[in-house]
Scaffold this motif. Structure first.
Motif, PDB file in Angstrom:
ATOM      1  N   TRP A   9       0.819  -1.205   0.000  1.00  0.00           N
ATOM      2  CA  TRP A   9       0.000   0.000   0.000  1.00  0.00           C
ATOM      3  C   TRP A   9       0.856   1.259   0.000  1.00  0.00           C
ATOM      4  CZ3 TRP A   9       0.833   3.174   4.126  1.00  0.00           C
ATOM      5  CH2 TRP A   9       1.392   2.579   5.266  1.00  0.00           C
ATOM      6  N   ARG A  10       2.074   1.174   0.534  1.00  0.00           N
ATOM      7  CA  ARG A  10       2.945   2.366   0.571  1.00  0.00           C
ATOM      8  C   ARG A  10       3.273   2.884  -0.819  1.00  0.00           C
ATOM      9  NH1 ARG A  10       7.022   1.401   5.684  1.00  0.00           N
ATOM     10  NH2 ARG A  10       5.366   1.473   7.226  1.00  0.00           N
ATOM     11  N   LYS A  11       3.304   1.997  -1.794  1.00  0.00           N
ATOM     12  CA  LYS A  11       3.567   2.423  -3.174  1.00  0.00           C
ATOM     13  C   LYS A  11       2.377   3.151  -3.775  1.00  0.00           C
ATOM     14  CE  LYS A  11       6.754  -1.352  -3.960  1.00  0.00           C
ATOM     15  NZ  LYS A  11       6.921  -2.670  -4.534  1.00  0.00           N
ATOM     16  N   ALA A  12       1.172   2.937  -3.210  1.00  0.00           N
ATOM     17  CA  ALA A  12      -0.049   3.525  -3.761  1.00  0.00           C
ATOM     18  C   ALA A  12      -0.384   4.890  -3.166  1.00  0.00           C
ATOM     19  CB  ALA A  12      -1.227   2.571  -3.559  1.00  0.00           C
ATOM     20  N   ILE A  13       0.223   5.242  -2.018  1.00  0.00           N
ATOM     21  CA  ILE A  13      -0.072   6.557  -1.447  1.00  0.00           C
ATOM     22  C   ILE A  13       0.796   7.612  -2.118  1.00  0.00           C
ATOM     23  CG2 ILE A  13      -0.854   5.664   0.777  1.00  0.00           C
ATOM     24  CD1 ILE A  13       1.860   6.521   1.930  1.00  0.00           C
ATOM     25  N   SER A  14       0.313   8.840  -2.130  1.00  0.00           N
ATOM     26  CA  SER A  14       1.056   9.931  -2.763  1.00  0.00           C
ATOM     27  C   SER A  14       2.264  10.342  -1.933  1.00  0.00           C
ATOM     28  CB  SER A  14       0.140  11.140  -2.969  1.00  0.00           C
ATOM     29  OG  SER A  14      -0.938  10.784  -3.800  1.00  0.00           O
ATOM     30  N   LYS A  15       2.090  10.323  -0.603  1.00  0.00           N
ATOM     31  CA  LYS A  15       3.159  10.781   0.280  1.00  0.00           C
ATOM     32  C   LYS A  15       2.934  10.188   1.663  1.00  0.00           C
ATOM     33  CE  LYS A  15       3.900  15.228   0.035  1.00  0.00           C
ATOM     34  NZ  LYS A  15       3.857  16.671   0.267  1.00  0.00           N
ATOM     35  N   GLN A  16       4.026   9.870   2.378  1.00  0.00           N
ATOM     36  CA  GLN A  16       3.925   9.489   3.780  1.00  0.00           C
ATOM     37  C   GLN A  16       4.728  10.490   4.595  1.00  0.00           C
ATOM     38  OE1 GLN A  16       4.442   5.442   4.990  1.00  0.00           O
ATOM     39  NE2 GLN A  16       4.555   5.997   7.136  1.00  0.00           N
ATOM     40  N   ILE A  17       4.085  11.032   5.638  1.00  0.00           N
ATOM     41  CA  ILE A  17       4.723  12.032   6.499  1.00  0.00           C
ATOM     42  C   ILE A  17       4.705  11.507   7.924  1.00  0.00           C
ATOM     43  CG2 ILE A  17       4.572  14.388   7.396  1.00  0.00           C
ATOM     44  CD1 ILE A  17       3.225  15.136   4.690  1.00  0.00           C
ATOM     45  N   ASP A  18       5.879  11.443   8.536  1.00  0.00           N
ATOM     46  CA  ASP A  18       6.002  10.999   9.916  1.00  0.00           C
ATOM     47  C   ASP A  18       5.913  12.210  10.840  1.00  0.00           C
ATOM     48  OD1 ASP A  18       6.428   8.333   9.129  1.00  0.00           O
ATOM     49  OD2 ASP A  18       8.558   8.718   8.816  1.00  0.00           O
ATOM     50  N   LEU A  19       5.046  12.114  11.840  1.00  0.00           N
ATOM     51  CA  LEU A  19       4.837  13.203  12.800  1.00  0.00           C
ATOM     52  C   LEU A  19       5.095  12.703  14.223  1.00  0.00           C
ATOM     53  CD1 LEU A  19       1.432  14.618  11.501  1.00  0.00           C
ATOM     54  CD2 LEU A  19       3.675  15.651  11.207  1.00  0.00           C
ATOM     55  N   GLY A  20       5.393  13.635  15.111  1.00  0.00           N
ATOM     56  CA  GLY A  20       5.403  13.329  16.529  1.00  0.00           C
ATOM     57  C   GLY A  20       6.712  12.859  17.110  1.00  0.00           C
ATOM     58  N   PHE A  21       7.800  13.014  16.415  1.00  0.00           N
ATOM     59  CA  PHE A  21       9.078  12.603  16.977  1.00  0.00           C
ATOM     60  C   PHE A  21       9.563  13.624  17.994  1.00  0.00           C
ATOM     61  CE2 PHE A  21       9.081  10.021  13.128  1.00  0.00           C
ATOM     62  CZ  PHE A  21       9.417   8.793  13.676  1.00  0.00           C
ATOM     63  N   LEU A 123      -3.003   8.174   9.916  1.00  0.00           N
ATOM     64  CA  LEU A 123      -4.138   8.925   9.377  1.00  0.00           C
ATOM     65  C   LEU A 123      -3.948   9.005   7.866  1.00  0.00           C
ATOM     66  CD1 LEU A 123      -3.973  11.787  12.006  1.00  0.00           C
ATOM     67  CD2 LEU A 123      -5.660   9.940  11.950  1.00  0.00           C
ATOM     68  N   VAL A 124      -4.963   8.605   7.101  1.00  0.00           N
ATOM     69  CA  VAL A 124      -4.876   8.661   5.641  1.00  0.00           C
ATOM     70  C   VAL A 124      -5.896   9.685   5.145  1.00  0.00           C
ATOM     71  CG1 VAL A 124      -5.086   7.390   3.480  1.00  0.00           C
ATOM     72  CG2 VAL A 124      -4.127   6.249   5.496  1.00  0.00           C
ATOM     73  N   ASP A 125      -5.391  10.778   4.598  1.00  0.00           N
ATOM     74  CA  ASP A 125      -6.217  11.864   4.076  1.00  0.00           C
ATOM     75  C   ASP A 125      -6.778  11.438   2.722  1.00  0.00           C
ATOM     76  OD1 ASP A 125      -7.188  14.200   2.867  1.00  0.00           O
ATOM     77  OD2 ASP A 125      -5.585  15.453   3.660  1.00  0.00           O
ATOM     78  N   THR A 126      -8.109  11.330   2.624  1.00  0.00           N
ATOM     79  CA  THR A 126      -8.713  10.849   1.380  1.00  0.00           C
ATOM     80  C   THR A 126      -8.644  11.889   0.252  1.00  0.00           C
ATOM     81  OG1 THR A 126     -10.935  11.536   2.063  1.00  0.00           O
ATOM     82  CG2 THR A 126     -10.283   9.272   2.558  1.00  0.00           C
ATOM     83  N   ASP A 127      -8.512  13.169   0.580  1.00  0.00           N
ATOM     84  CA  ASP A 127      -8.402  14.196  -0.466  1.00  0.00           C
ATOM     85  C   ASP A 127      -7.046  14.149  -1.158  1.00  0.00           C
ATOM     86  OD1 ASP A 127     -10.955  15.234  -0.142  1.00  0.00           O
ATOM     87  OD2 ASP A 127     -10.315  16.777   1.275  1.00  0.00           O
ATOM     88  N   THR A 128      -5.979  14.039  -0.367  1.00  0.00           N
ATOM     89  CA  THR A 128      -4.628  14.129  -0.923  1.00  0.00           C
ATOM     90  C   THR A 128      -3.930  12.786  -1.060  1.00  0.00           C
ATOM     91  OG1 THR A 128      -3.630  14.430   1.260  1.00  0.00           O
ATOM     92  CG2 THR A 128      -4.323  16.433   0.069  1.00  0.00           C
ATOM     93  N   ASN A 129      -4.543  11.703  -0.527  1.00  0.00           N
ATOM     94  CA  ASN A 129      -3.927  10.373  -0.565  1.00  0.00           C
ATOM     95  C   ASN A 129      -2.594  10.378   0.193  1.00  0.00           C
ATOM     96  OD1 ASN A 129      -4.092   7.639  -1.440  1.00  0.00           O
ATOM     97  ND2 ASN A 129      -2.554   8.060  -3.004  1.00  0.00           N
ATOM     98  N   THR A 130      -2.529  11.191   1.255  1.00  0.00           N
ATOM     99  CA  THR A 130      -1.333  11.285   2.090  1.00  0.00           C
ATOM    100  C   THR A 130      -1.545  10.501   3.378  1.00  0.00           C
ATOM    101  OG1 THR A 130      -0.809  13.480   1.218  1.00  0.00           O
ATOM    102  CG2 THR A 130       0.199  12.890   3.323  1.00  0.00           C
ATOM    103  N   ALA A 131      -0.529   9.735   3.781  1.00  0.00           N
ATOM    104  CA  ALA A 131      -0.577   8.995   5.045  1.00  0.00           C
ATOM    105  C   ALA A 131       0.314   9.702   6.060  1.00  0.00           C
ATOM    106  CB  ALA A 131      -0.104   7.563   4.840  1.00  0.00           C
TER     107      ALA A 131
END
Length: 195
Positions: A9-21, A123-131
């Motif tokens: 599924w990671r190949k299908a999302i537009s972008k993955q952003i890590d938060l909270g470090f 969290l996967v944003d359905t508008d931008t396809n960002t995880a």
């Protein structure tokens, strides 16, 4: 063995952003608390409900997978399935629900290795396809389900340590169109013990 995980599924999302470090929150303001009355607390408690629709009506389920739709693609994830786990399938996704006001799906990316369980809240944003993934600060498992503020401008989440006294609270700010999630402020204490 986490290498057995299928995370196509990671190949299908537009972008993955890590938060909270920790390094990100360390540079930001700290959350401060003020004493309030029980009536005020009850008012806030009702206003800051999770707003998470946990009904599986927004996903397509099979025996081993679930699929969510974004505006750009369909994302398919492996579910927890005892038959797969018995064959050493070491990771799975848990569907937590959907935030309608944010148009965002909530998931936990879970795995098991050497008898220990790990997890990351996503969290996967359905508008931008960002995880967006929320880093665990106090434990190996995922943070607790975030609460959305009135007006949908912030997400608040927490995690208590199961190993030693400690708690972490993170505040994510939501801005723009398309939406953008970003660390905003935090609180950490070694005085809290999870009961």
């Amino acid at each position: 063995n986490p290498q057995k995980c299928n995370r196509a599924w990671r190949k299908a999302i537009s972008k993955q952003i890590d938060l909270g470090f920790f390094a990100s929150y360390e540079k930001l303001p700290k959350i401060t608390f003020a004493e309030i009355s029980k009536a005020e607390f009850d008012r806030y408690k009702s206003a800051y409900s999770p707003k998470l629709d946990s009904q599986p009506s927004r996903i397509t389920l099979t025996e081993t997978t679930f699929t969510i739709d974004t505006n750009r693609t369909k994302l398919t994830f492996y579910r927890e399935n005892q038959n797969l786990l018995d064959r050493h399938h070491a990771c799975w996704m848990v569907y937590k629900g959907y935030y309608p006001e944010l148009k965002t799906h909530a998931l936990v990316d879970a795995s098991e290795a050497e008898g220990l369980n790990f997890g990351t809240y996503m969290l996967v944003d359905t508008d931008t396809n960002t995880a967006y993934s929320l880093a665990s600060m106090e434990a190996d498992g995922a943070v607790e389900t975030p609460l959305v503020s009135p007006g949908n401008g912030y997400l608040a989440y927490y995690q208590n340590s199961p190993y030693k006294p400690g708690t972490f609270i993170g505040l994510i700010r939501i801005t723009g169109d398309p939406k953008r999630f970003r660390e905003y402020a935090s609180f950490s204490s070694r005085e809290y013990k999870d009961s």
